[in-house]
Design a protein around this motif. Sequence first.
Motif, short mmCIF file in Angstrom:
data_model
loop_
_atom_site.label_atom_id
_atom_site.label_comp_id
_atom_site.label_asym_id
_atom_site.label_seq_id
_atom_site.Cartn_x
_atom_site.Cartn_y
_atom_site.Cartn_z
N SER A 1 0.82 -1.22 0.00
CA SER A 1 0.00 0.00 0.00
C SER A 1 0.85 1.25 0.00
O SER A 1 0.58 2.21 -0.72
N LEU B 1 -5.09 6.97 -1.07
CA LEU B 1 -4.75 6.23 0.16
C LEU B 1 -5.90 5.33 0.60
O LEU B 1 -5.68 4.20 1.05
N ILE B 2 -7.14 5.83 0.47
CA ILE B 2 -8.29 5.01 0.88
C ILE B 2 -8.32 3.72 0.05
O ILE B 2 -8.49 2.63 0.57
N VAL C 1 -5.11 1.03 0.41
CA VAL C 1 -4.97 0.22 1.62
C VAL C 1 -5.90 -1.00 1.57
O VAL C 1 -5.56 -2.06 2.09
N LEU C 2 -7.05 -0.86 0.89
CA LEU C 2 -7.99 -1.99 0.82
C LEU C 2 -7.36 -3.27 0.23
O LEU C 2 -7.52 -4.34 0.82
N ALA D 1 -4.41 -4.23 0.37
CA ALA D 1 -3.39 -4.76 1.26
C ALA D 1 -3.95 -5.87 2.14
O ALA D 1 -3.24 -6.80 2.52
N TYR D 2 -5.25 -5.79 2.44
CA TYR D 2 -5.88 -6.87 3.21
C TYR D 2 -5.85 -8.19 2.43
O TYR D 2 -5.74 -9.25 3.00
N VAL D 3 -6.00 -8.09 1.10
CA VAL D 3 -5.99 -9.29 0.26
C VAL D 3 -4.56 -9.81 0.11
O VAL D 3 -4.31 -11.00 0.14
N ARG E 1 -12.06 -9.25 -5.61
CA ARG E 1 -12.48 -8.73 -4.30
C ARG E 1 -12.03 -7.27 -4.16
O ARG E 1 -12.78 -6.42 -3.68
N ILE F 1 -14.34 -5.05 -6.40
CA ILE F 1 -15.67 -4.75 -5.83
C ILE F 1 -15.53 -3.75 -4.67
O ILE F 1 -16.25 -2.75 -4.60
N SER F 2 -14.57 -4.01 -3.77
CA SER F 2 -14.41 -3.13 -2.60
C SER F 2 -14.11 -1.70 -3.03
O SER F 2 -14.70 -0.75 -2.52
N THR G 1 -16.35 1.69 -2.43
CA THR G 1 -15.77 2.80 -1.66
C THR G 1 -15.66 4.06 -2.52
O THR G 1 -16.05 5.15 -2.09
N GLY H 1 -3.00 -7.44 7.09
CA GLY H 1 -2.21 -7.67 5.90
C GLY H 1 -1.43 -6.42 5.56
O GLY H 1 -0.67 -6.37 4.61
N THR H 2 -1.60 -5.39 6.33
CA THR H 2 -0.91 -4.14 6.05
C THR H 2 -0.28 -3.62 7.34
O THR H 2 -0.60 -4.07 8.41
N TRP I 1 -4.58 5.52 5.99
CA TRP I 1 -5.92 5.30 5.45
C TRP I 1 -6.96 6.05 6.29
O TRP I 1 -7.81 6.75 5.74
N ALA J 1 -6.75 9.64 5.88
CA ALA J 1 -7.19 10.03 4.53
C ALA J 1 -8.71 10.18 4.51
O ALA J 1 -9.23 11.15 3.96
N LEU K 1 -16.76 -3.59 3.95
CA LEU K 1 -16.20 -4.22 2.75
C LEU K 1 -15.01 -5.11 3.10
O LEU K 1 -14.88 -6.22 2.60
N VAL L 1 -16.46 -8.51 1.96
CA VAL L 1 -16.01 -8.83 0.60
C VAL L 1 -14.60 -9.40 0.63
O VAL L 1 -14.32 -10.47 0.06
N ILE L 2 -13.69 -8.72 1.33
CA ILE L 2 -12.31 -9.20 1.35
C ILE L 2 -12.14 -10.32 2.38
O ILE L 2 -11.20 -11.09 2.33
N MET M 1 -11.61 -10.32 5.73
CA MET M 1 -10.59 -10.23 6.77
C MET M 1 -11.24 -10.69 8.06
O MET M 1 -12.33 -10.24 8.38
#
Lengths: 245, 247
Positions: free
Chosen positions: A44, A189-190, A193-194, A196-198, A216, A219-220, A224, B55-56, B64, B67, B107, B111-112, B114
Amino acid sequence: MVDPLTATIMIIAGGVLVGVCVHFIPASATGAMAAATGIATGPSMLSAGAGLAGIYAAAYSIDSGLAPVIVSGAVGSALMLLITILCGNIMLAFGIGAPPVSGQTASGKSTFSGTKDIITGFEQEGYASPGTDGHGMPFQTAVSGTIGALMGGAGGALVFYAVYSMTLPEIATENAVTLAGIVAAGVFLINSVLPAYVLVGKTEGVFDMKIRSIHRTFISCLVTSSIVACVIYAVCELAVSGVMV
Amino acid sequence: MKEISIHTLFGAALLSGIAGIILIGHGISIGIVFLWLPFLSAANSVRGMAKYGLGTGNASIGYWGAAVGATSAFVASLSVSCRSTPFLYVAAVVAISLVIGLATGVLADKVIRMKIPRIELNSAVIAVSTALITAGSLLILGSNYGLYPFIYIIITLAVLHPYNASTGAGENQKRTLTLALVEACMTTLVIGIVAMLASGSAMPISDDVAIVVVSACGLVIAVVAWYRLVKSDTYEIKWTGYSPAEH
């Protein structure tokens, strides 16, 4: 300048591009110890860095119209990433003597089967140090990163130009550039970072199996970005129509 | 020791933040001290999310959250005048950041997929807390667009750093939040100094001086408290006085 509705769609498209680009950029925190393939930082943060470089580049050509802004952003971002990859490779190769090698490809777990670099055909197996998941950025990974940075830079520039178009009728040009820049950076940035979870802190770009969970991220980021775009649209419309509460 | 729950801290931060912004909006700049609680609340939620092994990195979460918060505050300031109607402004900022923060959290959860407990709640708390801090800072510094990136970065650092610095086996909420208070005071101190410089007048405005003085006092108290906690937490690994033996 573009009309507000097109600008809203541009913000959504830019946000999605930014999110998806993270999957293409090779990054790994353990890369700092030459223990994994990729640039030595979180995906990210690296993508955000590339995006910010893109926004800076785009800001220089803001008066030249949409196409130069997007190209400028994409090229600025790609340049930043390529220079990082080049310097990282030089340090790894000549500083600690580790050859650039893709860990996933070397162990046969790449998206495309085989143990060779898909572009140069160089054998990867046997070059990864024992106990590591590759090191440095081989050619295929660098190409994947460049594609990602081009997408990210273009996405950042799209958001930047869209917010600039929306705010310009309300505030002075130089203020609009600053505000558009910081809002574009926020959207970047928003969305960056999403994924990064994947990715769970590490990716080798297209050649990593994690590319398969890109839907994934898509879609996210779509949801957003749509919310963020609608908020920006609503506020700017209120401001432009003179409804100042 | 019992930890302070997210709900309690966030509730207090929300009330305190709104009170602070309304005070600042009515010309009482010293109301910035009420923004210290949102700093604590945001740092606590970064801790809540990051301790499950995201994961980050912690840094990404801080960036984030800030932001979302900063973008909400900056965008809202376009249409809702923060000076003339501070209450409406703070309502708009809280609503926007809450929606975006909650949506991103849901989400990430659905979706992801976590598997982090209460990720949506923590996301919303970070977003709203940082939005309150940004809104307060905007009121202090005025609509000087050149300062927007600066506001964003200093808030981000104060939010992400406390847990990043305290993380490890002996980490506990009390020490992390005390460090967050140290950084909150430091941030308001910097905002006060910048407000003094940006005012352009030959003599510093008394409001800005008050921010600097109160923040500096808070900083000294918080640093002393934090240092005591660090000392008491590190007693187990204190140096014995003997150099390491060769075996």
